[in-house]
Each structure stands twice: as structure tokens, then as C-alpha cells.
Write an enzyme that holds these catalytic residues in place. Structure first.
Site, PDB file in Angstrom:
ATOM      1  N   GLU A   1      63.156  52.143  47.759  1.00 20.77           N
ATOM      2  CA  GLU A   1      62.184  52.909  46.983  1.00 20.77           C
ATOM      3  C   GLU A   1      62.809  53.470  45.710  1.00 20.77           C
ATOM      4  O   GLU A   1      62.184  53.466  44.645  1.00 20.77           O
ATOM      5  CB  GLU A   1      61.607  54.051  47.838  1.00 20.77           C
TER       6      GLU A   1
ATOM      7  N   CYS B   1      46.102  43.514  41.072  1.00 21.36           N
ATOM      8  CA  CYS B   1      45.552  44.406  40.040  1.00 21.36           C
ATOM      9  C   CYS B   1      46.636  44.702  39.000  1.00 21.36           C
ATOM     10  O   CYS B   1      47.021  45.838  38.762  1.00 21.36           O
ATOM     11  CB  CYS B   1      45.050  45.699  40.692  1.00 21.36           C
TER      12      CYS B   1
ATOM     13  N   CYS C   1      40.853  39.611  39.844  1.00 25.27           N
ATOM     14  CA  CYS C   1      39.812  40.330  40.583  1.00 25.27           C
ATOM     15  C   CYS C   1      39.213  39.496  41.713  1.00 25.27           C
ATOM     16  O   CYS C   1      38.756  40.046  42.716  1.00 25.27           O
ATOM     17  CB  CYS C   1      38.717  40.778  39.615  1.00 25.27           C
TER      18      CYS C   1
ATOM     19  N   CYS D   1      40.879  40.296  44.981  1.00 20.80           N
ATOM     20  CA  CYS D   1      40.998  41.701  45.368  1.00 20.80           C
ATOM     21  C   CYS D   1      40.137  42.012  46.590  1.00 20.80           C
ATOM     22  O   CYS D   1      38.939  41.696  46.610  1.00 20.80           O
ATOM     23  CB  CYS D   1      40.590  42.598  44.203  1.00 20.80           C
TER      24      CYS D   1
ATOM     25  N   CYS E   1      34.523  48.034  43.134  1.00 23.84           N
ATOM     26  CA  CYS E   1      35.375  48.363  41.986  1.00 23.84           C
ATOM     27  C   CYS E   1      34.529  48.659  40.750  1.00 23.84           C
ATOM     28  O   CYS E   1      33.766  47.797  40.279  1.00 23.84           O
ATOM     29  CB  CYS E   1      36.342  47.225  41.684  1.00 23.84           C
TER      30      CYS E   1
END
Length: 363
Positions: free
Chosen positions: A35, A196, A203, A206, A212
Site C-alpha cells: 500500500e 474507470c 464503461c 463497468c 452511473c
């Protein structure tokens, strides 16, 4: 689950990323390391650094006990060096204050150096299955488009709206398992990184396209609202590549600060001139010549560097004294050029030395 989180979880399990080196583990040390490295850095760039770190420091205790210079050496080239200093400090706190085990909650993890709210939540979700919202840069982009949020996501009022949505759209408490939280957290990251995306969102792939706002209103390229970018300040400096008997003179950069904790070339003010600088270091030049100017962009400014290559006589001092009278031998190093490839040097300095010495087989 909520409809949003259910779609994200289902999609991630079928189409998300599952083979990255830091996945398929609940070890908070490995999760934390990834991370931190992934902040503002691409996955492909991080992977070799991540693997080298784990090979050298298999546990958080190994990292905590390592010399700072060794940590910086392994980090060199990954950029944003404050992350490396915080990484080392965090490992030391985990060892000293938590018995070498990462804290068990996001709230406790957030108290450690270099760990913000979103990173703490991600670690807690992946390691412990904790139900905590994340909001990194990729997730902000997903939320801005999906929920139609206008305004700069880096501004506090907009960010607070997004944190609210992040909490509201977590998997529902009554039906959430630890694996659901891991899939949901990873799914949000995967959506932002692979679907995205900033420039060319896909799209059609997605899982939440049906709700959306940006897709419905054809505003994918308007959201998130672009930052108003100010022109970055520009600075100029000179650097000396002082070579003697197959070695180059380096100075330890102060920490904190730009390239703090790394070895770098001595710098000088251009208005003073290179010759004044090397003479103040006690160096006798056999020959010296100016090299092409190069530039390096930091987060808040752009640096233009005018380097000089100085071939010093063999009686150059074992250590050099700067204008401040610094005679600390620990702050100076005649580095064998052959070691430059794996030394803790800033990336542009390493590139400069490679260009100078690789043809001679010294680099």
C-alpha cells in the site's frame, strides 16, 4: 449488501486482479508494504521493488532493525522518498509499541507514521476483514463519475462528501463477511485502475454502469472536476561530478528534505561558478568541463541542473569540506563508480553517472 457494493464484489471475484504479488495473503506487513509503495506509483514499477524489499526484509522486525541507509538504497528510484523514511519509522514503532505485530484496527493503524485514513482502512480490510471505507485517488474518480460529484476531489468539502458516500456504500453489516470486505475494497481499486481510468474509461465493462451519473449524462471526461493547476516554480542548481581514481565524491542529503537520506552529488550556486565550488571542496582539477543541462520534476517544482565533470588529482582529500565547514566523514563518500548501480542515489543522479561511465565499463 447494497446494490452498488454487491455489483462491485461480484465483478471483482470474476474479473478483478487476483495474481499481484501482495494479494492472496492476510499478512498485514506485506499488505502495508504494498500500500505504501503503490501511493502515486504504478503497479508495474512497484513489483520489483516490493519483491526486493521482501527478500531483504522478510518481516517487519527485519525492516525495523535495518540501517536507514540500507532501506534508502533499496528504495532509490521509486521516488517520493518521504515514504521510505516513514516506512522505516513505522516498522520501528510496530516493533517497539506493538510487539512486532500490526495493530488490529484501522483506527490504530492510522496512528503509525506515513499511514492515512484510506491506507489504514485498506490494510485493515485486507488483513482483518474490517468494514472500513477507503478513498484513494482511483476511488475518488469512480465516486465522482458514478455519483455525479462536481468539484475538485482534493478539496476538503468535496472530499467529505465522498467519505460520506464511501461509508454509505459499504457492504451491509448484517450480511457482510471478511471476504466480502476484501473483495469490495480490492474491487474499488481494480475499477479505478483498470476500467474507470482517467483518460479512456471502458464503461461497457463497468459493473455499476446502470446507475452511473457520468455515463447517463455523457460526462465521463468532465468528472472528476479537473484541478486548477498553477505553474510549477522552477529552480536552477549546479552539480559536481568529481572523479578520482575510479570514484565519485558524494554527499549525504539532509533528512527531511528533497532526496533526504540519499547520497547525491555536491551542489553549487550557478552564480558562484563551478570552479569556486570545487576549490572550496579542496579539489585540484586536472580537467573540467560542463555537461548538458537536465531537468527533474518534483511534486511542487521543477529543477534544472547544470552538471560539471571534474577529474581530480590523486591528492584530493579523503573527505571534503563544504562552505559550512562540514568535515564529518560520515557525510561524504568517495563512491567507487562500479557501485553506483545499486547505491542509494536519486534516479536522475544515477542516470547522469550511467551516461558518463557506462561506456568505460565502470558503471
Amino acid at each position: 449488501m447494497s446494490t452498488f457494493s454487491e455489483h462491485v464484489v461480484t465483478w471483482q471475484r470474476q474479473h478483478g486482479r487476483h495474481a499481484l504479488p501482495w494479494q492472496n495473503t492476510q499478512d498485514p506487513y506485506r499488505i502495508w508494504l504494498s500500500e505504501i509503495m503503490l501511493q502515486q506509483t504504478q503497479v508495474a514499477t512497484v513489483i520489483p521493488y516490493y519483491e526486493r524489499f521482501l527478500e531483504t526484509f522478510p518481516t517487519v522486525a527485519d525492516l525495523a532493525r535495518a540501517p536507514a541507509e540500507e532501506v534508502m538504497q533499496l528504495w532509490a528510484g521509486l521516488g517520493y522518498y518521504t515514504r521510505a523514511r516513514n516506512l522505516h519509522a513505522c516498522a520501528q514503532q510496530v516493533l517497539a509499541n506493538w510487539g512486532g505485530q500490526f495493530p488490529p484496527t484501522a483506527a490504530d493503524i492510522e496512528t503509525l507514521p506515513g499511514i492515512g485514513r484510506s491506507t489504514a482502512a485498506a490494510i485493515a480490510a485486507f488483513a482483518y476483514g474490517e468494514r472500513s471505507p477507503i478513498l484513494d485517488g482511483n476511488v475518488k474518480r469512480v465516486f465522482a463519475r458514478h455519483f455525479g460529484i462536481e468539484g475538485d476531489p482534493s478539496k476538503r468539502p468535496v472530499e467529505l462528501i465522498m467519505w460520506g458516500l464511501a461509508g454509505e456504500n459499504l457492504p451491509v453489516v448484517s450480511s457482510t463477511t471478511a471476504d466480502d470486505m476484501r473483495s469490495y475494497t480490492q474491487g474499488l481499486m481494480d475499477l479505478g485502475a483498470t476500467v474507470c481510468t482517467r483518460g479512456a474509461p471502458e464503461c461497457g465493462r463497468c459493473p455499476v454502469r446502470g446507475t452511473c451519473v457520468a455515463l447517463r449524462e455523457a460526462r465521463q471526461h468532465d468528472l472528476p472536476t479537473p484541478k486548477v493547476r498553477k505553474k510549477s516554480p522552477e529552480r536552477d542548481t549546479g552539480m559536481l561530478v568529481i572523479e578520482r581514481s575510479g570514484c565519485v565524491l558524494l554527499k549525504m542529503r539532509p533528512s527531511p528534505g528533497i532526496w533526504g537520506g540519499l547520497w547525491s552529488l555536491p551542489e553549487f550556486a550557478l552564480e558562484s561558478g563551478a570552479e569556486v565550488a570545487w576549490r572550496e571542496l579542496g579539489v585540484k582539477a586536472q580537467e573540467a568541463f560542463e555537461l548538458p543541462v537536465f531537468s527533474h520534476t518534483f511534486t511542487h517544482f521543477k529543477l534544472h541542473v547544470t552538471p560539471w565533470h571534474v577529474r581530480a588529482s590523486a591528492d584530493a582529500p579523503a573527505q571534503a569540506a563544504g562552505q559550512d565547514g562540514d568535515l564529518d566523514p560520515a557525510a561524504w563518500w568517495w563512491m567507487p563508480v562500479a557501485r553506483a548501480g545499486d547505491a542509494a542515489l536519486p534516479a536522475p543522479v544515477k542516470k547522469l553517472l550511467a551516461g558518463l561511465f557506462v561506456e568505460g565499463g565502470l558503471f
